[in-house]
Write an enzyme that holds these catalytic residues in place. Sequence first.
Site, PDB file in Angstrom:
ATOM      1  N   LYS A 149      -1.712  10.379  -6.694  1.00  0.00           N
ATOM      2  CA  LYS A 149      -0.581  11.141  -6.512  1.00  0.00           C
ATOM      3  C   LYS A 149      -0.420  12.255  -7.155  1.00  0.00           C
ATOM      4  O   LYS A 149      -1.016  12.550  -8.008  1.00  0.00           O
ATOM      5  CB  LYS A 149       0.824  10.029  -6.742  1.00  0.00           C
ATOM      6  CG  LYS A 149       0.319   8.552  -6.359  1.00  0.00           C
ATOM      7  CD  LYS A 149       1.138   8.409  -4.918  1.00  0.00           C
ATOM      8  CE  LYS A 149       0.946   7.232  -4.180  1.00  0.00           C
ATOM      9  NZ  LYS A 149       1.625   6.102  -4.766  1.00  0.00           N
ATOM     10  N   LEU A 150       0.379  13.422  -6.320  1.00  0.00           N
ATOM     11  CA  LEU A 150       0.204  14.716  -6.861  1.00  0.00           C
ATOM     12  C   LEU A 150       0.403  14.909  -8.393  1.00  0.00           C
ATOM     13  O   LEU A 150      -0.366  15.663  -8.975  1.00  0.00           O
ATOM     14  CB  LEU A 150       1.533  15.243  -6.122  1.00  0.00           C
ATOM     15  CG  LEU A 150       1.386  16.932  -6.584  1.00  0.00           C
ATOM     16  CD1 LEU A 150       0.458  17.618  -5.980  1.00  0.00           C
ATOM     17  CD2 LEU A 150       2.886  17.493  -6.100  1.00  0.00           C
ATOM     18  N   LYS A 189       6.392   1.002   6.326  1.00  0.00           N
ATOM     19  CA  LYS A 189       7.561   0.497   5.462  1.00  0.00           C
ATOM     20  C   LYS A 189       8.791   0.324   6.439  1.00  0.00           C
ATOM     21  O   LYS A 189       9.734  -0.445   6.028  1.00  0.00           O
ATOM     22  CB  LYS A 189       7.854   1.503   4.451  1.00  0.00           C
ATOM     23  CG  LYS A 189       6.795   1.567   3.450  1.00  0.00           C
ATOM     24  CD  LYS A 189       6.623   0.458   2.484  1.00  0.00           C
ATOM     25  CE  LYS A 189       7.896   0.392   1.673  1.00  0.00           C
ATOM     26  NZ  LYS A 189       7.750  -0.791   0.390  1.00  0.00           N
ATOM     27  N   TYR A 212       1.780   5.140   6.714  1.00  0.00           N
ATOM     28  CA  TYR A 212       2.617   4.438   5.427  1.00  0.00           C
ATOM     29  C   TYR A 212       4.213   4.385   6.001  1.00  0.00           C
ATOM     30  O   TYR A 212       4.519   3.119   5.648  1.00  0.00           O
ATOM     31  CB  TYR A 212       2.402   5.201   4.419  1.00  0.00           C
ATOM     32  CG  TYR A 212       3.331   5.190   3.237  1.00  0.00           C
ATOM     33  CD1 TYR A 212       3.269   3.778   2.675  1.00  0.00           C
ATOM     34  CD2 TYR A 212       4.388   6.168   2.740  1.00  0.00           C
ATOM     35  CE1 TYR A 212       4.208   3.444   1.402  1.00  0.00           C
ATOM     36  CE2 TYR A 212       5.122   5.619   1.851  1.00  0.00           C
ATOM     37  CZ  TYR A 212       5.265   4.488   1.075  1.00  0.00           C
ATOM     38  OH  TYR A 212       5.894   4.108   0.031  1.00  0.00           O
ATOM     39  N   ALA A 264       5.715   4.339   8.687  1.00  0.00           N
ATOM     40  CA  ALA A 264       5.820   3.383   9.669  1.00  0.00           C
ATOM     41  C   ALA A 264       5.858   1.889   9.236  1.00  0.00           C
ATOM     42  O   ALA A 264       6.764   1.219   9.889  1.00  0.00           O
ATOM     43  CB  ALA A 264       4.816   3.807  10.960  1.00  0.00           C
ATOM     44  N   THR A 274      11.397   3.051   0.774  1.00  0.00           N
ATOM     45  CA  THR A 274      11.080   4.478   0.528  1.00  0.00           C
ATOM     46  C   THR A 274      11.943   5.427   1.314  1.00  0.00           C
ATOM     47  O   THR A 274      12.230   5.136   2.356  1.00  0.00           O
ATOM     48  CB  THR A 274       9.637   4.902   0.673  1.00  0.00           C
ATOM     49  OG1 THR A 274       9.383   6.395   0.914  1.00  0.00           O
ATOM     50  CG2 THR A 274       9.139   4.300   1.943  1.00  0.00           C
ATOM     51  N   ASP A 275      12.220   6.734   0.868  1.00  0.00           N
ATOM     52  CA  ASP A 275      13.042   7.803   1.625  1.00  0.00           C
ATOM     53  C   ASP A 275      12.110   8.282   3.036  1.00  0.00           C
ATOM     54  O   ASP A 275      12.769   8.638   3.966  1.00  0.00           O
ATOM     55  CB  ASP A 275      13.405   9.057   0.999  1.00  0.00           C
ATOM     56  CG  ASP A 275      12.440   9.633   0.283  1.00  0.00           C
ATOM     57  OD1 ASP A 275      11.134   9.192   0.444  1.00  0.00           O
ATOM     58  OD2 ASP A 275      12.749  10.676  -0.280  1.00  0.00           O
ATOM     59  N   GLU A 276      10.884   7.864   2.847  1.00  0.00           N
ATOM     60  CA  GLU A 276       9.788   8.445   3.972  1.00  0.00           C
ATOM     61  C   GLU A 276      10.337   7.908   5.321  1.00  0.00           C
ATOM     62  O   GLU A 276       9.832   8.407   6.283  1.00  0.00           O
ATOM     63  CB  GLU A 276       8.274   8.238   3.679  1.00  0.00           C
ATOM     64  CG  GLU A 276       8.266   9.043   2.001  1.00  0.00           C
ATOM     65  CD  GLU A 276       6.624   9.138   1.694  1.00  0.00           C
ATOM     66  OE1 GLU A 276       5.879   9.124   2.707  1.00  0.00           O
ATOM     67  OE2 GLU A 276       6.637   9.278   0.505  1.00  0.00           O
ATOM     68  N   THR A 324      -0.563  -5.496   4.583  1.00  0.00           N
ATOM     69  CA  THR A 324       0.180  -5.494   3.356  1.00  0.00           C
ATOM     70  C   THR A 324       1.661  -5.322   3.577  1.00  0.00           C
ATOM     71  O   THR A 324       2.706  -6.355   3.142  1.00  0.00           O
ATOM     72  CB  THR A 324      -0.240  -4.509   2.212  1.00  0.00           C
ATOM     73  OG1 THR A 324      -1.634  -4.948   2.268  1.00  0.00           O
ATOM     74  CG2 THR A 324       0.400  -4.777   0.807  1.00  0.00           C
ATOM     75  N   GLU A 360       0.862  -1.217  -0.142  1.00  0.00           N
ATOM     76  CA  GLU A 360      -0.033  -0.064   0.017  1.00  0.00           C
ATOM     77  C   GLU A 360       0.927   1.257  -0.016  1.00  0.00           C
ATOM     78  O   GLU A 360       1.878   1.245   0.900  1.00  0.00           O
ATOM     79  CB  GLU A 360      -0.895   0.243   1.166  1.00  0.00           C
ATOM     80  CG  GLU A 360      -1.768  -1.138   1.190  1.00  0.00           C
ATOM     81  CD  GLU A 360      -2.904  -0.979   0.198  1.00  0.00           C
ATOM     82  OE1 GLU A 360      -3.170   0.366  -0.241  1.00  0.00           O
ATOM     83  OE2 GLU A 360      -3.748  -1.711  -0.062  1.00  0.00           O
ATOM     84  N   HIS A 397       2.142  16.359   7.859  1.00  0.00           N
ATOM     85  CA  HIS A 397       2.521  16.494   6.592  1.00  0.00           C
ATOM     86  C   HIS A 397       4.258  16.770   6.787  1.00  0.00           C
ATOM     87  O   HIS A 397       4.578  17.778   7.104  1.00  0.00           O
ATOM     88  CB  HIS A 397       2.223  17.708   5.882  1.00  0.00           C
ATOM     89  CG  HIS A 397       2.211  17.540   4.576  1.00  0.00           C
ATOM     90  ND1 HIS A 397       1.478  18.652   3.538  1.00  0.00           N
ATOM     91  CD2 HIS A 397       3.120  17.192   3.544  1.00  0.00           C
ATOM     92  CE1 HIS A 397       2.003  18.473   2.360  1.00  0.00           C
ATOM     93  NE2 HIS A 397       2.979  17.302   2.214  1.00  0.00           N
TER      94      HIS A 397
END
Length: 349
Positions: free
Chosen positions: A194-195, A159, A155, A157, A130-132, A100, A84, A289
């Site tokens: 997505k943006l 990953k 999300y 957390a 991801t870099d997040e 997931t 996800e 954010h």
Amino acid sequence: MKILITGGAGFIGSHTIRLFVNKYPQYQIFNLDSLTYAGNLENLQDLETKTNYTFIKGDITDQPFIENLFKKHSFDGIIHLAAESHVDRSIENPMQFVLTNVIGTVNLLNAAQQQWAKDSEGKRFYHISTDEVYGSLGKEGYFTEETSYDPRSPYSASKASSDHFVRAYYHTYKLPVVLSNCSNNYGSHQFPEKLIPLCIHNIKNSHPIPVYGKGENIRDWLWVEDHARAIDTIFHNGKIGETYNIGGQNEWTNIDLVKLLCGIMDRKLHRKSGTSEKLITFVTDRKGHDLRYAIDSSKLQNELHWKPSLQFEEGLEKTVGWYLENEDWLNKVTSGEYRTYYEKQYTTR
Ligand code: NAD
Ligand code: TYD
């Protein structure tokens, strides 16, 4: 080589599958995807006749299914992209992300560990992240492979948790793993939640462009085909147990990016300059954010000789061109019609 790629019907997965199927005709590529709302097999229509490509519909959270799949096939490599992936959805429904991204990943790790327990020579479990997971930067600095994890959305957390499990299997069971953490991707076939594809869709239809907060948040954008090339490089040449950061060296505030996109759209749609910018609408900010993501990819560049290929303006032009030329794809995705494709194409076979 028999390679299992998970999440291949999604955005990055479909570009990765295409690269591997075309570049390595001697490999057997298996695409495992449960076809959630984000999975669209039309992304891979051009590969359906390829003899080295097989689609398998299945859910990575379904443990007996995964066990059986690994009994049926002995895979030499796994490239795990299924997830996800949308932060806003994770804020609405965190549990689906736990299921997931965490449980699904652990199911795959268990299956690989059992399959390769006696002989893991030449095998490889490649986890795409991801870099997040590194959290949010201030105005200065970059994420390196040594940056401490500090995930701040459900999300990221989920990953981060999956990354920890992958590394734990390396240390505990000597599972041959490799990981990469990539910045924001853009390009064709991205789901229009997505943006960038969302803006293109809204501008085309003269709908408001929702910019969260003041549009000051910064992302580091990478052309999706450059990510797929990095995945190829790391899968083949990355060192077992290591992590590689992948980024575009291409930071944009959301508002500058949206304005750039508006200019390209005005030109391509033959609208008067400034028309699309009028659609920009500042809306309530995303909860929690993250302010800024920026990747230091020097390890990947120096050790494995990868670098981004496209300038952003060129990549964005190409991306807009693709969405405008593939109006049908965008219409089917936004209307939900793409969901009937699998039934039409596969259940009658
Ligand atoms: P996506 O949402 O476009 O695609 C995800 C795919 O996974 C879909 O095809 C979906 O059907 C499949 N999937 C979801 N749950 C599944 C399940 N339980 N079982 C089997 N398949 C399932 O995502 P994306 O943007 O292509 O991201 C792919 C991977 O790359 C993810 O792991 C994501 O965290 C990571 N990533 C994405 C970005 C980005 O900018 N999009 C950046 C860095 C890392
Ligand atoms: P997104 O594409 O969801 O990627 P991520 O959250 O994983 O970085 O969002 C990119 C940036 O754009 C992020 O700062 C949130 C912002 N954004 C908007 O301003 N409006 C939107 O409608 C969306 C979807 C995102």
